[in-house]
Scaffold this motif. Structure first.
Motif, PDB file in Angstrom:
ATOM      1  N   LEU A 116       0.829  -1.207   0.000  1.00 35.78           N
ATOM      2  CA  LEU A 116       0.000   0.000   0.000  1.00 35.78           C
ATOM      3  C   LEU A 116       0.866   1.260   0.000  1.00 35.78           C
ATOM      4  N   GLY A 117       2.019   1.211   0.666  1.00 33.66           N
ATOM      5  CA  GLY A 117       2.909   2.361   0.660  1.00 33.66           C
ATOM      6  C   GLY A 117       3.414   2.671  -0.731  1.00 33.66           C
ATOM      7  N   ALA A 118       3.738   1.618  -1.490  1.00 31.72           N
ATOM      8  CA  ALA A 118       4.171   1.810  -2.868  1.00 31.72           C
ATOM      9  C   ALA A 118       3.044   2.389  -3.711  1.00 31.72           C
ATOM     10  N   LEU A 119       1.849   1.833  -3.588  1.00 30.79           N
ATOM     11  CA  LEU A 119       0.698   2.371  -4.326  1.00 30.79           C
ATOM     12  C   LEU A 119       0.463   3.835  -3.970  1.00 30.79           C
ATOM     13  N   HIS A 120       0.562   4.142  -2.695  1.00 24.13           N
ATOM     14  CA  HIS A 120       0.341   5.505  -2.194  1.00 24.13           C
ATOM     15  C   HIS A 120       1.310   6.482  -2.851  1.00 24.13           C
ATOM     16  N   ALA A 121       2.545   6.029  -3.084  1.00 24.02           N
ATOM     17  CA  ALA A 121       3.577   6.885  -3.673  1.00 24.02           C
ATOM     18  C   ALA A 121       3.546   6.889  -5.200  1.00 24.02           C
ATOM     19  N   GLY A 122       2.682   6.021  -5.793  1.00 19.47           N
ATOM     20  CA  GLY A 122       2.678   5.906  -7.247  1.00 19.47           C
ATOM     21  C   GLY A 122       3.797   5.033  -7.765  1.00 19.47           C
ATOM     22  N   VAL A 123       4.495   4.352  -6.845  1.00 19.49           N
ATOM     23  CA  VAL A 123       5.539   3.386  -7.206  1.00 19.49           C
ATOM     24  C   VAL A 123       4.853   2.034  -7.422  1.00 19.49           C
ATOM     25  N   VAL A 124       5.394   1.199  -8.298  1.00 19.97           N
ATOM     26  CA  VAL A 124       4.712  -0.033  -8.716  1.00 19.97           C
ATOM     27  C   VAL A 124       5.334  -1.258  -8.050  1.00 19.97           C
ATOM     28  N   PRO A 125       4.660  -1.862  -7.061  1.00 21.42           N
ATOM     29  CA  PRO A 125       5.192  -3.083  -6.460  1.00 21.42           C
ATOM     30  C   PRO A 125       5.024  -4.272  -7.406  1.00 21.42           C
ATOM     31  N   VAL A 126       6.079  -5.056  -7.542  1.00 24.53           N
ATOM     32  CA  VAL A 126       6.057  -6.286  -8.335  1.00 24.53           C
ATOM     33  C   VAL A 126       6.039  -7.435  -7.327  1.00 24.53           C
ATOM     34  N   CYS A 127       4.873  -8.022  -7.130  1.00 32.77           N
ATOM     35  CA  CYS A 127       4.675  -9.001  -6.064  1.00 32.77           C
ATOM     36  C   CYS A 127       5.051 -10.387  -6.563  1.00 32.77           C
ATOM     37  N   VAL A 128       5.997 -11.037  -5.886  1.00 31.92           N
ATOM     38  CA  VAL A 128       6.507 -12.302  -6.401  1.00 31.92           C
ATOM     39  C   VAL A 128       6.416 -13.413  -5.363  1.00 31.92           C
ATOM     40  N   ASN A 129       6.316 -14.605  -5.891  1.00 27.51           N
ATOM     41  CA  ASN A 129       6.230 -15.847  -5.143  1.00 27.51           C
ATOM     42  C   ASN A 129       7.448 -16.019  -4.234  1.00 27.51           C
ATOM     43  N   THR A 130       7.214 -16.392  -2.989  1.00 26.56           N
ATOM     44  CA  THR A 130       8.313 -16.535  -2.029  1.00 26.56           C
ATOM     45  C   THR A 130       9.001 -17.895  -2.094  1.00 26.56           C
ATOM     46  N   LEU A 131       8.528 -18.805  -2.931  1.00 29.55           N
ATOM     47  CA  LEU A 131       9.080 -20.160  -2.988  1.00 29.55           C
ATOM     48  C   LEU A 131       9.869 -20.430  -4.251  1.00 29.55           C
ATOM     49  N   LEU A 132      10.263 -19.389  -4.952  1.00 25.80           N
ATOM     50  CA  LEU A 132      10.983 -19.561  -6.207  1.00 25.80           C
ATOM     51  C   LEU A 132      12.491 -19.665  -5.975  1.00 25.80           C
ATOM     52  N   THR A 133      13.206 -19.874  -7.051  1.00 19.36           N
ATOM     53  CA  THR A 133      14.663 -20.002  -6.981  1.00 19.36           C
ATOM     54  C   THR A 133      15.330 -18.668  -7.294  1.00 19.36           C
ATOM     55  N   ALA A 134      16.637 -18.605  -7.017  1.00 15.77           N
ATOM     56  CA  ALA A 134      17.403 -17.402  -7.345  1.00 15.77           C
ATOM     57  C   ALA A 134      17.344 -17.120  -8.845  1.00 15.77           C
ATOM     58  N   LYS A 135      17.348 -18.160  -9.648  1.00 12.75           N
ATOM     59  CA  LYS A 135      17.257 -18.001 -11.098  1.00 12.75           C
ATOM     60  C   LYS A 135      15.951 -17.322 -11.487  1.00 12.75           C
ATOM     61  N   ASP A 136      14.851 -17.697 -10.832  1.00 13.42           N
ATOM     62  CA  ASP A 136      13.553 -17.071 -11.105  1.00 13.42           C
ATOM     63  C   ASP A 136      13.585 -15.591 -10.748  1.00 13.42           C
TER      64      ASP A 136
END
Length: 526
Positions: free
Chosen positions: A81-101
């Motif tokens: 919400l802080g990012a949205l509030h600032a107009g910055v775009v959060p890229v929400c990613v899966n917490t179970l992925l690999t470093a390569k992902d």
């Protein structure tokens, strides 16, 4: 509640500011409950405004992307919400992925900063070390060790900032990204707007789930998933309800702990999770919980699981289908109108169509067709993927990639993914129908069905089956069981018993991985 019944937001719209405004009179009420404590609505508003100002002070500009890689907790909600509030775009990613992902997602999104849980920092650092993309800012949540050089402590950064007024965003401008879950292969960055969160909260959170400020909501689906984002953030916070957040994996025991300790009134899960809980020996009695309603998505809910859950807990599971592209559920059962084994009817505010292979609208009943959706929460596009964007987002319509059938009463029943559907002897076979039948056997916990070529090169069904602990079944026994319940051509010609099925972090079975396994075996055999 339909789109026509809901007042549209103004052109200049910021969802984070909207939530702060609608909850201005609830400052003392509990908003978030996580593993570390609670946050009131007043504290949430203050932290969101401080986070917004902190991101801006670090030099992040409007529409800059920031990677959001955190376990579910209040810091995740504040960061988003802080990012949205600032107009910055959060890229929400899966917490179970690999470093390569993560390396791929950093380079693909060109993220300027990352907000990361301390437990996930080593994996992210490995991703950053490939040199393909350099972050300007690294912010670590709930740090438990000395930070890397130049990194910021999330709590210190937020508490030191002066609350900001936020960005004057347009409702249709890019607000956040969600990467596709990977159930059909490579992830795609799906770009959503500020207003999309508003519409899903209005049409589904209020219109179907009928959430109120007296509710306590707990979602097993994580926040990085579109389904979880609605369940545990935009829906409850839009009505002033309280949210239970859980960082750990949603095992049956972890879910039971929250259900009995915090007594949520609404629980949101996936079919595999409901099946696992019903099979657990420590399933709590009805008297130990306070559930009034449950929801399910991710995959179609088998009738047997829904009926057994309702018989045990006395509350309905509202099964629906949504997608990353539409942000949340657009086809659903309703409270008091649940027909287990179906996905219900179109959510008011959305229109759905079934189309044949030539693209013509199917008007007859009981004919399998491709599902298309029209509604106000559709994503803008897939990032850097024009061809796929054009194929999926077709004017006002979005192609779901799912196949459905509509009965004479107007209820829709899932028939599988486009790439999961099988043609056996020239007739479509729904993998889900076979799976839903297999799990009715008292020894079967889970099943996944794919197509396998026989010695003549013809497609036949193959089932991967997980048995319940302590149970036994033979291939012939399960084949006979399916034959008794379905048309003979639908029974699985091949059955392989496995200890677990490949799944995404949100519980979707990854049938494409099972197909890849079969293809590898075929190549080796040849």
């Amino acid at each position: 509640m339909s789109q026509k019944d809901t007042a549209p937001p103004p052109d200049r719209f910021n969802f984070a500011r909207h939530l702060i405004e609608v909850n201005a009179g609830r400052a003392a009420k509990t908003a978030l409950i996580d593993d570390a404590g609670q946050l009131s609505y007043g504290q949430l508003a203050d932290q969101v405004r401080r986070c917004s100002a902190a991101l801006t002070a670090l030099g992040l500009l409007r529409e800059d992307r920031v990677l959001l890689l955190m376990h579910d907790c209040s810091d995740w909600v504040v960061s988003f919400l802080g990012a949205l509030h600032a107009g910055v775009v959060p890229v929400c990613v899966n917490t179970l992925l690999t470093a390569k992902d993560y390396a791929y997602m950093l380079a693909d999104s060109r993220a300027q900063a990352a907000l990361v849980s301390t437990a996930l920092l080593p994996t992210l650092q490995t991703a950053m070390s490939d040199g393909k993309h350099e972050l300007k800012q690294l912010i670590v949540s709930r740090s438990q060790a000395p930070l890397p050089e130049g990194a910021h402590d999330w709590a210190a950064l937020v508490s030191a900032a002066t609350p900001g007024t936020g960005a004057d965003t347009h409702g249709d401008e890019p607000a956040f990204w969600l990467y596709s879950s990977g159930s059909t292969g490579a992830p795609k960055g799906t770009v959503h707007t500020q207003v999309n969160l508003y519409w899903t909260a209005e049409l589904y959170g209020k219109g179907v789930l009928r959430l109120q400020d007296s509710d306590v909501v707990f979602s097993a689906a994580k926040l990085f998933f579109a389904y979880g984002l609605g369940n545990a953030l935009s829906f409850p916070l839009s009505v002033g309800a309280s949210v239970v957040l859980m960082a750990e994996r949603p095992t049956p025991q972890a879910c039971f702990k929250r259900m009995t300790e915090h007594r949520p009134t609404v629980f949101c899960g996936a079919p595999t999770g409901y099946g696992g809980m019903l099979a657990a020996p420590d399933l709590p009695p009805r008297s130990a919980v306070s559930l009034r309603l449950c929801s399910s998505a991710g995959e179609a809910l088998p009738r047997d699981i829904g009926e057994r859950w309702t018989a045990h807990f006395g509350c309905e599971i509202i099964d629906g289908i949504g997608s990353t592209e539409m942000l949340h559920i657009f086809l659903s059962n309703r409270p008091g109108d649940v027909r287990y084994g179906t996905t219900g009817k179109a959510v008011p505010g959305y229109e759905v169509q079934l189309r044949d292979e030539d693209g013509s609208v199917i008007t007859s009943h009981n004919q399998i067709g491709d599902l298309y959706i029209q509604g106000p929460s559709a994503a803008l596009m897939y990032w850097n993927n024009r061809a796929k964007s054009r194929d999926t987002f077709q004017g006002p319509w979005t192609k779901s990639g799912d196949k459905y059938v509509r009965d004479p009463d107007g209820y829709y029943t899932y028939a599988g993914r486009n790439d999961d559907m099988l043609k056996v002897s020239g007739i479509y076979v729904s993998p889900f129908e076979v799976e839903a039948t297999l799990v009715q056997h008292n020894a079967v916990l889970e099943a996944a069905v794919i197509g396998k070529n026989d010695d003549e090169g013809l497609t036949k069904t193959k089932a991967f089956v997980v048995l319940k602990p302590g149970h036994h079944a033979t291939e012939a026994e399960l084949q006979a069981f399916v034959k008794e319940k379905l048309a003979p051509y639908k029974y699985p010609r091949f059955i392989e018993f496995v200890s677990e099925l490949p799944k995404t972090a949100t519980g979707k079975i990854q049938r494409f991985k099972l197909r890849e396994l079969e293809n590898q075996r075929l190549f080796v055999h040849r």
